[in-house]
Design an enzyme around this catalytic site. Structure first.
Site, PDB file in Angstrom:
ATOM      1  CE  LYS A 162     150.722  56.932 109.417  1.00  0.00           C
ATOM      2  NZ  LYS A 162     151.390  56.895 108.128  1.00  0.00           N
TER       3      LYS A 162
ATOM      4  NE  ARG B 234     146.939  52.885 104.942  1.00  0.00           N
ATOM      5  CZ  ARG B 234     147.156  52.735 106.239  1.00  0.00           C
ATOM      6  NH1 ARG B 234     147.345  53.775 107.006  1.00  0.00           N
ATOM      7  NH2 ARG B 234     147.200  51.523 106.764  1.00  0.00           N
TER       8      ARG B 234
HETATM    9  C1  7PJ Z   1     150.639  54.030 105.747  1.00  0.00           C
HETATM   10  C2  7PJ Z   1     150.391  52.868 105.032  1.00  0.00           C
HETATM   11  C3  7PJ Z   1     150.810  55.260 105.044  1.00  0.00           C
HETATM   12  C4  7PJ Z   1     150.462  54.011 103.032  1.00  0.00           C
HETATM   13  C5  7PJ Z   1     150.465  52.394 107.125  1.00  0.00           C
HETATM   14  C6  7PJ Z   1     149.208  53.338 110.057  1.00  0.00           C
HETATM   15  C7  7PJ Z   1     150.496  52.620 109.916  1.00  0.00           C
HETATM   16  N1  7PJ Z   1     150.298  52.859 103.677  1.00  0.00           N
HETATM   17  N2  7PJ Z   1     150.283  51.854 105.909  1.00  0.00           N
HETATM   18  N3  7PJ Z   1     150.705  55.179 103.689  1.00  0.00           N
HETATM   19  N4  7PJ Z   1     150.658  53.712 107.071  1.00  0.00           N
HETATM   20  N5  7PJ Z   1     150.386  54.043 101.695  1.00  0.00           N
HETATM   21  O1  7PJ Z   1     148.149  52.819 109.763  1.00  0.00           O
HETATM   22  O2  7PJ Z   1     149.256  54.483 110.533  1.00  0.00           O
HETATM   23  O3  7PJ Z   1     151.062  56.339 105.584  1.00  0.00           O
HETATM   24  S1  7PJ Z   1     150.455  51.438 108.569  1.00  0.00           S
END
Ligand code: 7PJ
Length: 356
Positions: free
Chosen positions: A301, A336
């Protein structure tokens, strides 16, 4: 001083952590409290009310509770912090779980276009599972600020074949979407978990989650992906994210969604500036009071660039891993990530150093 010590109205953020044998000894001496099981303990807390914050040790915290006849209340709250969270979606959470990200979008900020045909995306998912990912998160809409709009039909067209193919191969998936229609299609084709950056606020989303009786990740976001990074503002970011998640957990309960189907996520980078992101990661322990699994998404990020200078998303692996260490310490259960192999190695070494 008086108002911040009103324990009933303050959030408790675990500080001064100890691990393994040290944790056990400090707890035995009454100098620390367990955090999510008996591997980690905290010897101090930040008490946070709406307008003040104070670091105090556990002995002083207990003394203050006693003075205000709140010993039982404090003990009840501390017992929630102490309780381990053992599973989510059938996954064992006794060691942190790794969720691998496969964005099936041409314009994702972090891996844009790399896996934009089905067989590449399937291979990518398989290699993530081989590297230790237990679940693959599949998104068909880039939510980075300024990303091109995608219709629900397009999102379905992108994600469903991949979900179905992975389901055929016995690979667990979550569908990363804000839209009830996409959720339902994904679940019909074998997705195991709903991962919603909008915390089931789309019309019909609560009903889909309830009807299919599936695990859900509820994420905090201030604003919408279009406007969220324009000027994010909080008076107290931890308190506001906490209140938002509490409200969504309540909405889920009212919709008939089982509590053991819920997981919370602070939404790093979603309507947050660098200071907000750091404050949330450093105080992740206070969210353990939900007694729910906690997911963290920091992988590649942009706040990493805000700390280290401009580095391309794919060059942010080390910064991503460094962010996970304090988060795992504070009880984060699921991460994640784009870089599964590297995350697995970091997790194994972290685990060994902390608890051997
Ligand atoms: C997140 C997400 C996060 C959850 C994205 C990226 C942007 N879902 N989807 N948590 N970020 N739960 O892939 O950095 O931080 S999209």
């Amino acid at each position: 001083m008086q108002n911040i010590i009103d324990i009933s109205n303050a959030l408790i953020s675990p500080k001064a952590l100890s691990f393994g044998r040290e944790a056990n000894e400090l707890v035995k001496l009454g100098k620390a409290c367990y955090l999510r099981g008996q591997n980690v303990a905290f010897s101090a807390v930040d008490l946070m009310s709406s307008n003040a914050r104070k670091t105090i040790d556990i002995a002083l915290l207990k003394e203050l509770a006693k003075e205000h006849a709140k010993t039982d209340e404090l003990e009840t709250r501390l017992s929630v912090f102490a309780k381990p969270v053992v599973d989510f979606a059938g996954f064992d959470l006794s060691t942190p779980l790794i969720m691998g990200i496969v964005n099936f979008t041409p314009d994702s900020f972090s891996d844009g276009g790399d896996y934009n045909n089905l067989s590449d995306a399937v291979s990518r998912a398989i290699s993530m599972v081989e590297a230790g990912a237990k679940i693959i998160d599949i998104g068909g809409e880039s939510t980075r600020p300024g990303a091109a709009k995608v219709s629900v039909e397009e999102e379905i067209k992108r994600t469903i074949p991949l979900i179905a193919e992975l389901a055929n191969r016995g690979i667990k998936t979550s569908i990363d979407t804000r839209y009830a229609l996409v959720m339902e299609e994904a679940l019909k084709h074998g997705a195991n978990v709903i991962n919603d950056i909008n915390a089931l606020r789309d019309e019909g989303a609560l009903e889909v989650a309830s009807k299919y009786d599936v695990p859900v990740i509820l994420m905090h976001m201030q604003g919408t992906p279009d406007n969220m990074q324009k000027n994010p503002h909080y008076d107290n970011v931890c308190a506001e994210v906490y209140a938002f998640l509490a409200d969504r957990v309540k909405a889920c309960k009212q919709a008939g969604i089982k509590r053991n189907n819920l997981c919370i996520d602070l939404g790093i980078g979603f309507g947050k500036n660098l200071e907000h992101n750091i404050e949330l990661i450093s105080n992740h322990g206070l969210f353990a009071e939900f007694g729910l699994p906690m997911l963290l998404g920091v992988s590649r990020k942009s706040y990493i660039s805000h700390i280290c200078g401009d580095v391309a998303p794919k060059e942010r692996v080390a910064g991503s891993l460094a962010s996970l260490i304090p988060a795992w310490d504070l009880g984060v259960d699921i991460v994640r990530v784009h870089d599964v192999k590297e995350t697995m190695q970091a997790m194994q070494v972290w685990h060994k150093l902390r608890f051997a």
